[in-house]
Design an enzyme around this catalytic site. Structure first.
Site, PDB file in Angstrom:
ATOM      1  N   ASP A   1       0.867  -1.178   0.000  1.00 13.64           N
ATOM      2  CA  ASP A   1       0.000   0.000   0.000  1.00 13.64           C
ATOM      3  C   ASP A   1       0.900   1.223   0.000  1.00 13.64           C
ATOM      4  O   ASP A   1       2.016   1.162  -0.502  1.00 13.64           O
ATOM      5  CB  ASP A   1      -0.948  -0.034   1.204  1.00 13.64           C
ATOM      6  CG  ASP A   1      -2.265   0.685   0.933  1.00 13.64           C
ATOM      7  OD1 ASP A   1      -2.209   1.865   0.532  1.00 13.64           O
ATOM      8  OD2 ASP A   1      -3.334   0.092   1.135  1.00 13.64           O
TER       9      ASP A   1
ATOM     10  N   HIS B   1       1.247   2.150  -3.337  1.00 12.52           N
ATOM     11  CA  HIS B   1       0.212   2.968  -3.973  1.00 12.52           C
ATOM     12  C   HIS B   1       0.674   4.414  -4.126  1.00 12.52           C
ATOM     13  O   HIS B   1       0.226   5.126  -5.015  1.00 12.52           O
ATOM     14  CB  HIS B   1      -1.083   2.922  -3.154  1.00 12.52           C
ATOM     15  CG  HIS B   1      -1.740   1.581  -3.164  1.00 12.52           C
ATOM     16  ND1 HIS B   1      -2.920   1.327  -2.518  1.00 12.52           N
ATOM     17  CD2 HIS B   1      -1.381   0.405  -3.754  1.00 12.52           C
ATOM     18  CE1 HIS B   1      -3.264   0.062  -2.699  1.00 12.52           C
ATOM     19  NE2 HIS B   1      -2.339  -0.523  -3.445  1.00 12.52           N
TER      20      HIS B   1
END
Length: 453
Positions: free
Chosen positions: A269, A303
């Site tokens: 992430d 991300h």
């Protein structure tokens, strides 16, 4: 249009302020006394639970005025570890702490899940209202998370798998968000067993003066390094290599005076995500994250490289990023701010300089007031984003956009600057909606000099 000389003046003053912030971050200091966990009954034997031995070493160290608790070379199996005042948990080279994946081993403590405070599983390493604490050394913290344990609670793409336990069942994550909006006291937001909200890995909750240095962290159940409502936090030379769901590398939340340096983030992430609470709970706490310095870090998969949000209701200000590298075909954005009208928040004074970006998928800079996940995220709390400056940035492949920005007509994104930015390759230069005072100075995109916008 923002005056060019004013842009330069704002940036210069801000970076001078960053030096003052740096000198104000208090550093840990420990007595020159050691406590080896072997002396308290710990052994690097498969399936032996060393939790009690480690706990006893920590408690003894703290009661005697502090020092260093030694985890020697070897693989030690353990449940959650709770730090105490004046204790440096030190992992020697070759040492590994392998944490239990049995949720029943994790007692209920005051913590948070995705920006909402609750009573939930203890983080794997936890400190609550402690001062002068550390986790250091050249060893490894292994959460042992996988698709066979913690990660399966998320479901594939955050969607429940029929017959499998899931955080996405209505009585779990959604219920926590709902009762927080009803302002139910945190002490009564009791989750834990059978609610499937995964624990954070390392969490310092309401702590002052803490250090994480040198260690490697892998296979995390959830967020990895999570300082929460804490001050004077230094994270130095840490390697995070964990690709599970929601495996953010470092998430300072409601924190002040945070220094992240010389770290490597390779994550499932966001690499670094600065936060300040979700929706009504963030407004209840009403504590911005501020005075955060990020230096000499390497971002690989993730991300976003440096991200602000989405749990951002308390606001964020005074963030400084310099001398970092970001490069991976699996890194979506370099710099990202994400919020929406449920979150709200004032995000301001974000300064980035002297960074190199190899490849990112989507864009170099993304500013989004309409971030949406888990369904409709619209409300009446219109956010503010202003004073975002990038300078001396080199990008090889910027993906789809140099800048992708989406603000509200009644609350435009204000004062965005690119200075001395070179992007060798990108599909589009800018996609801008409701952006006020975009200043482009000495910037080249796809070999073409870009004029002031």
């Amino acid at each position: 249009m923002l005056n060019v000389s004013l842009h330069a003046q704002v940036s210069d003053l801000a970076w001078k302020k960053s030096k003052t912030i740096l000198t104000n971050i208090k550093q840990t200091s420990f007595k020159n006394k050691t406590y080896n966990i072997l002396d308290f009954g710990a052994q690097p034997i498969a399936k032996q639970d060393n939790t009690q031995a480690i706990t006893k070493a920590i408690n003894t160290c703290s009661k005697n005025g502090g020092g260093k608790v030694i985890i020697p070379k070897g693989k030690f199996f353990t449940g959650p570890i709770h730090l105490d005042n004046n204790v440096n948990l030190h992992l020697e080279e070759g040492a590994e702490l392998a944490f239990s994946t049995n949720s029943k081993d994790y007692p209920i403590v005051q913590t948070s899940f995705e920006g909402t405070e609750c009573m939930n599983y203890s983080p794997l390493i936890y400190a609550f209202q402690k001062t002068n604490i550390a986790v250091t050394g050249k060893g490894t913290l292994n959460g042992q998370a996988s698709e066979d344990n913690w990660w399966k609670w998320v479901g594939k793409d955050h969607k429940s798998i029929p017959g499998e336990p899931s955080q996405n069942d209505p009585e779990n994550r959604d219920r926590l968000v709902s009762i927080a909006e009803e302002n139910i006291p945190v002490s009564k937001r009791i989750f834990g067993e059978n609610h499937y909200l995964r624990p954070n890995f390392v969490e310092f909750f309401e702590c002052n003066t803490a250090l994480i240095e040198g260690i490697t962290i892998t296979n995390a159940p959830f967020w990895i390094i999570h300082p929460m409502k804490s001050k004077n936090i230094t994270i130095d030379g840490v390697t995070v290599a964990s690709h599970g769901p929601n495996n953010d590398g470092c998430d300072p939340e409601y924190c002040e005076n945070v220094w992240i340096k010389n770290c490597t983030f390779n994550t499932g992430d966001d690499c670094i995500a600065i936060k300040s609470g979700r929706d009504g709970d963030g407004r209840r706490v009403n504590m911005p994250s501020k005075n955060i310095l990020i230096q000499n870090c390497k971002m690989i998969d993730g991300h976003g490289g440096v991200v602000i949000g989405s749990e951002i209701s308390g606001g964020v200000n005074n963030v400084f990023v310099e001398n970092c590298t970001m490069d991976s075909p699996n890194l979506d954005r370099a710099i990202r701010i994400k919020t929406n009208s449920k979150r709200g928040g004032v995000i301001e004074n974000i300064f980035v300089r002297n960074c190199e970006v190899g490849t990112v998928k989507e864009c170099v800079l993304k500013l989004n007031m309409f971030y949406a996940i888990y369904g409709d995220q619209s409300g009446s709390f219109i956010p503010t984003i202003r004073n975002i400056y990038l300078e001396n940035i080199k990008v090889k492949n910027g993906g789809k956009y140099a800048i992708l920005a989406n603000g509200y007509e009644e609350s435009p994104i204000e004062n965005v600057g690119f200075k001395n930015v070179t992007i060798d390759k990108v599909e589009n230069d800018f996609s801008l909606k409701n952006v006020k005072n975009l200043q482009i100075t000495n910037t080249t995109i796809n070999g073409k000099k870009i004029e002031n916008q």
